[in-house]
Scaffold this motif. Structure first.
Motif, PDB file in Angstrom:
ATOM      1  N   PHE A 532      37.100  84.235  46.776  1.00 15.69           N
ATOM      2  CA  PHE A 532      36.083  83.825  47.749  1.00 15.69           C
ATOM      3  C   PHE A 532      35.403  85.039  48.377  1.00 15.69           C
ATOM      4  N   SER A 533      36.186  86.069  48.692  1.00 12.45           N
ATOM      5  CA  SER A 533      35.630  87.291  49.281  1.00 12.45           C
ATOM      6  C   SER A 533      34.684  87.985  48.310  1.00 12.45           C
ATOM      7  N   ILE A 536      31.532  86.033  48.280  1.00 12.15           N
ATOM      8  CA  ILE A 536      30.726  86.297  49.474  1.00 12.15           C
ATOM      9  C   ILE A 536      29.952  87.602  49.321  1.00 12.15           C
ATOM     10  N   SER A 537      30.608  88.627  48.780  1.00 17.31           N
ATOM     11  CA  SER A 537      29.943  89.924  48.601  1.00 17.31           C
ATOM     12  C   SER A 537      28.749  89.809  47.664  1.00 17.31           C
ATOM     13  N   PHE A 539      27.123  86.894  47.141  1.00 17.78           N
ATOM     14  CA  PHE A 539      26.174  85.971  47.768  1.00 17.78           C
ATOM     15  C   PHE A 539      25.264  86.682  48.768  1.00 17.78           C
ATOM     16  N   VAL A 540      25.847  87.534  49.632  1.00 11.13           N
ATOM     17  CA  VAL A 540      25.033  88.208  50.645  1.00 11.13           C
ATOM     18  C   VAL A 540      24.128  89.275  50.032  1.00 11.13           C
ATOM     19  N   ALA A 603      23.348  88.594  57.442  1.00 12.16           N
ATOM     20  CA  ALA A 603      24.727  88.468  56.955  1.00 12.16           C
ATOM     21  C   ALA A 603      25.170  89.730  56.230  1.00 12.16           C
ATOM     22  N   ASN A 604      24.280  90.295  55.448  1.00 13.14           N
ATOM     23  CA  ASN A 604      24.595  91.522  54.713  1.00 13.14           C
ATOM     24  C   ASN A 604      24.892  92.666  55.674  1.00 13.14           C
ATOM     25  N   LEU A 607      28.278  91.984  57.605  1.00  9.88           N
ATOM     26  CA  LEU A 607      29.456  92.168  56.767  1.00  9.88           C
ATOM     27  C   LEU A 607      29.651  93.625  56.371  1.00  9.88           C
TER      28      LEU A 607
END
Length: 746
Positions: A532-533, A536-537, A539-540, A603-604, A607
């Motif tokens: 999932f992590s 996410i990396s 996705f952003v 978000a980028n 994070l």
């Protein structure tokens, strides 16, 4: 109701007219890029023509009888405007109004009939050049003389002749290229004289008339003197209007005897007037009558009174101010030459000033107190200065990139060599994370080193990649540099956090949670969280594939409208940049659509630049705290046992503390340098542009130059990983000594 029917009827006829004059293109090398309806005519269509100079151009691919065209000539290779150019066209009933735009012109062969042949078929309205060299070549080497018939002229009769800011100029240009031409306006953009960009235009002195008829000159320049070599009196003998843009130093206009109006759209108005206060004093014998000021930010404050001192005596010059002035000042009275004995009828003065202002100002007293000597300097920062300063950072980035990337590649190759030399029975989670981090750093630095193919310091400056604008090169920047490197950066930072977490677990007194965490690592939930992590990396970072777009717009006249290759500023929350004449052609997402990209952008940043950075800093500081606590406990134990190890413990504490603190300071400096610039860009992109202060909207490459420079901090932090591993991991240190210090592993 009748009006509605009438409107519908007219609209239907209008649509019918457009449909009858549809833009038909029958050749693959012709590409329609824009069209705008013209009532009763058809379309004003802009068409790119891709061609090989040897094969020429077939104009029969277009229905020239039905529409008006802007034809963009895009040759595969650089070409000269000479007699070898071939074009095909069936005979037309009457000449067609056409505008031509050219790129990749290597030279102008003075004796060619290039435009003469085109004028036989077309009524040429406008000719503009971009990414070209204004280099005039004659058949007799460097000689500059006319050996054609008396009626020969190169450009002929035009409304506008333009040279974009991407044009390369030469200081010994043959002025006969303009002989016998009739041009309403000539636009010269991109002149500059500084160490990053020396692009000066000058004409050879012929000392004889060339019978050119040019009515207006528009010049956009930066940090340059416009002297007689540029404003040649024989080339521009009929010029009546001179429009100046950019940041120009001194000008020379006395040689242009027919000049009537100087329109000032310069960025630093008071600096321009100060530098040229003596120049305008010598215009009494010329036709110069008007100075029109277009500067929408300058308010003529009283503190600038002495700058305009000389203009009070220039009775033959009338100054017009077109921008809105909100407050009356003594400077306004001085400029308009308003005194008790001369209350001239002036709309601006009447609207903002009261009559008693004349008594308050006491112009004679103020004038006598002015003391501007030769040592006085006046300067102010402008938008061109902002671009220039960012290009200085760009130069530093280009210089540092191969060095920092080479160091990072070497150090991380050393890391991998050292780590793979460790015995298998000593390989633990921390060693695996070091291998992962080193591998990510190595890939990152290798890709980023190739990124130099996307770099440019001004188009005609000291460095500009020759393949910058090629589509594959732009796609490399989008996919690998913008998207993939952003993902790798997240993973690299995350691996360092995991390493710090493992070091923290070794210093913690409570070992139960460590056992629980070790057990948790083998569960499906943990693997799901890792996946999932990683998702996410990715996705952003996905917005990079949409926001950063291939730029195919080569035909930009003004540098302020210049978009990068690729274009990295394609979304905004409003439909317009609200910055005057700035082009918005590069914006693809605005309004509600842009919200998605703003969310991903935020978000980028949160994070990659805030959460990961804060976690790493917090864990490292907590490690330092726990380490000191452990040392204190050992000291207390040594005192109770009354051993002799107290002094050695203190020495160890001091040495380790110094090492850890030094590493923290260096890593903090490198990470904070990257974070600080990213935070500035982040806040700037979210800023409202009503005050014209959103740099990323107005000049997107300025923000890009800042971000590119901040990457050097991140790359150097990756190179520093070998020092961190050496000082904070015993196994790594032993393996290092075994390889490089010739010591055996204990």
């Amino acid at each position: 109701m009748a009006k509605n029917i009438e409107f519908i009827t007219i609209f239907s006829i209008f649509l019918t007219i457009i449909q009858n004059y549809e833009v038909n293109i029958t050749c693959n090398n012709f590409k329609l890029i824009d069209k705008k309806p013209l009532i009763g005519i058809g379309y004003m269509a802009e068409v790119n023509i891709y061609f090989n100079h040897e094969n020429g151009v077939d104009f029969n691919c277009l229905n020239l009888d039905s529409n008006r065209y802007i034809l963009n000539f895009i040759p595969i290779m650089f070409m000269s405007l000479d007699n070898s150019f071939i074009f095909k066209l069936s005979k037309l009933e009457e000449k067609v109004l056409i505008s031509f735009q050219f790129i990749k012109i290597n030279s102008f062969e003075f004796n060619s009939y290039f435009f003469t042949n085109l004028r036989d078929t077309f009524n040429i309205y406008l000719i503009q050049f971009y990414y070209s060299k204004f280099k005039v070549i004659t058949q007799n080497g460097n000689d500059c003389f006319l050996n054609k018939s008396d009626n020969f002229n190169f450009f002929g009769r035009l409304d506008t002749l333009g040279f974009g800011f991407t044009t390369k100029y030469y200081i010994k240009t043959c002025p006969l290229i303009f002989a016998k031409t009739q041009i309403n306006s000539i636009e010269i953009y991109g002149l500059s004289d500084n160490f990053l960009l020396r692009n000066k235009l000058g004409f050879l002195r012929l000392n004889k008339t060339i019978n050119s008829s040019i009515q207006e000159i528009v010049i956009k320049a930066y940090e340059i003197d416009l002297d007689e070599t540029i404003l040649d009196r024989f080339v521009f003998q009929d010029v009546q209007s001179l429009e100046l843009k950019g940041k120009i130093k001194k000008i020379s206009v006395n040689q242009i005897k027919n000049l009537v109006t100087v329109a000032l759209k310069v960025e630093s108005l008071k600096e321009f007037f100060f530098l040229n206060r003596q120049i305008f004093k010598n215009t009494l014998d010329t036709n110069l009558k008007f100075i029109d000021i277009y500067n929408y930010n300058y308010q003529f404050p009283d503190e600038d009174f002495c700058i305009f001192k000389e203009f009070h005596r220039l009775y033959w010059l009338e100054i017009k101010i077109t921008n809105i002035v909100y407050k009356c000042s003594c400077t306004i009275l001085l400029i308009f030459k308003i005194t008790k004995n001369n209350t001239r009828n002036n709309d601006l003065f009447s609207s903002i000033c009261k009559r008693n202002k004349i008594d308050e100002c006491k112009l004679d007293v103020r004038l006598s107190q002015c003391n501007l000597d030769s040592n006085t300097t006046i300067s102010e920062s402008t938008s061109s200065d902002l671009i220039f300063n960012s290009q200085l950072l760009n130069l530093l980035t280009i210089f540092m990139t191969p060095i920092s990337c080479l160091i990072t590649v070497i150090t991380n190759l050393m890391n991998l060599k050292i780590l793979y030399n460790i015995n298998k029975d000593k390989i633990c989670n921390s060693i695996k994370l070091m291998i992962l981090n080193s591998f990510l750093n190595l890939i990152y630095s290798l890709i980023y080193s190739v990124h130099l193919i996307n770099k440019c310091i001004y188009v005609n400056g000291i460095f500009c990649s020759a393949i910058l604008r090629e589509k594959p090169v732009q796609l490399f920047d989008i996919v690998f540099v913008e998207f993939l490197l952003n993902v790798l950066k997240i993973w690299s930072n995350a691996s360092l956090i995991c390493l710090s977490w493992l070091r923290l677990s070794c210093l913690s007194k409570d070992k139960n949670w460590i056992k629980k965490f070790t057990k948790f690592q083998n569960t499906k939930i943990f693997k799901f969280l890792i996946a999932f992590s990683l998702g996410i990396s990715v996705f952003v970072s996905l917005d990079k594939l949409f926001v950063v777009r291939v730029n195919e717009q080569f035909f930009i006249m003004d540098e302020n409208d210049y978009e990068e290759f690729p274009n990295k500023n394609t979304f905004m929350l409003t439909a317009f940049r609200d910055i005057g004449d700035h082009s918005v052609s590069g914006v693809h997402y605005f309004g509600k659509k842009s919200v998605i990209f703003y969310v991903l952008f935020v978000a980028n940043f949160i994070l990659n630049d805030f959460i990961l950075y804060s976690l790493l800093l917090f864990i490292d500081l907590y490690i330092l705290y726990l380490f000191n606590q452990n040392i204190k406990r050992k000291n207390k134990l040594a005192m109770k046992l009354k051993t002799n190890g107290k002094q050695s413990t203190k020495n160890t504490e001091s040495k380790v503390n110094s090492t850890v603190v030094l590493n923290l300071i260096i890593v903090f400096f490198l990470k904070f340098g990257h974070f600080g610039v990213s935070f500035y860009i982040f806040m700037n992109k979210l800023r409202n542009n009503n005050d014209y202060q959103n740099v990323c909207f107005n000049f997107s490459r300025v923000c890009s130059n800042y971000l590119e420079f901040s990457e050097q901090f991140f790359i150097l932090s990756m190179a520093y990983s070998i020092i961190i591993f050496f000082n904070l991991n015993t196994t790594f240190k032993e393996s290092y000594n075994c390889i490089f210090a010739k010591k055996s592993i204990k």
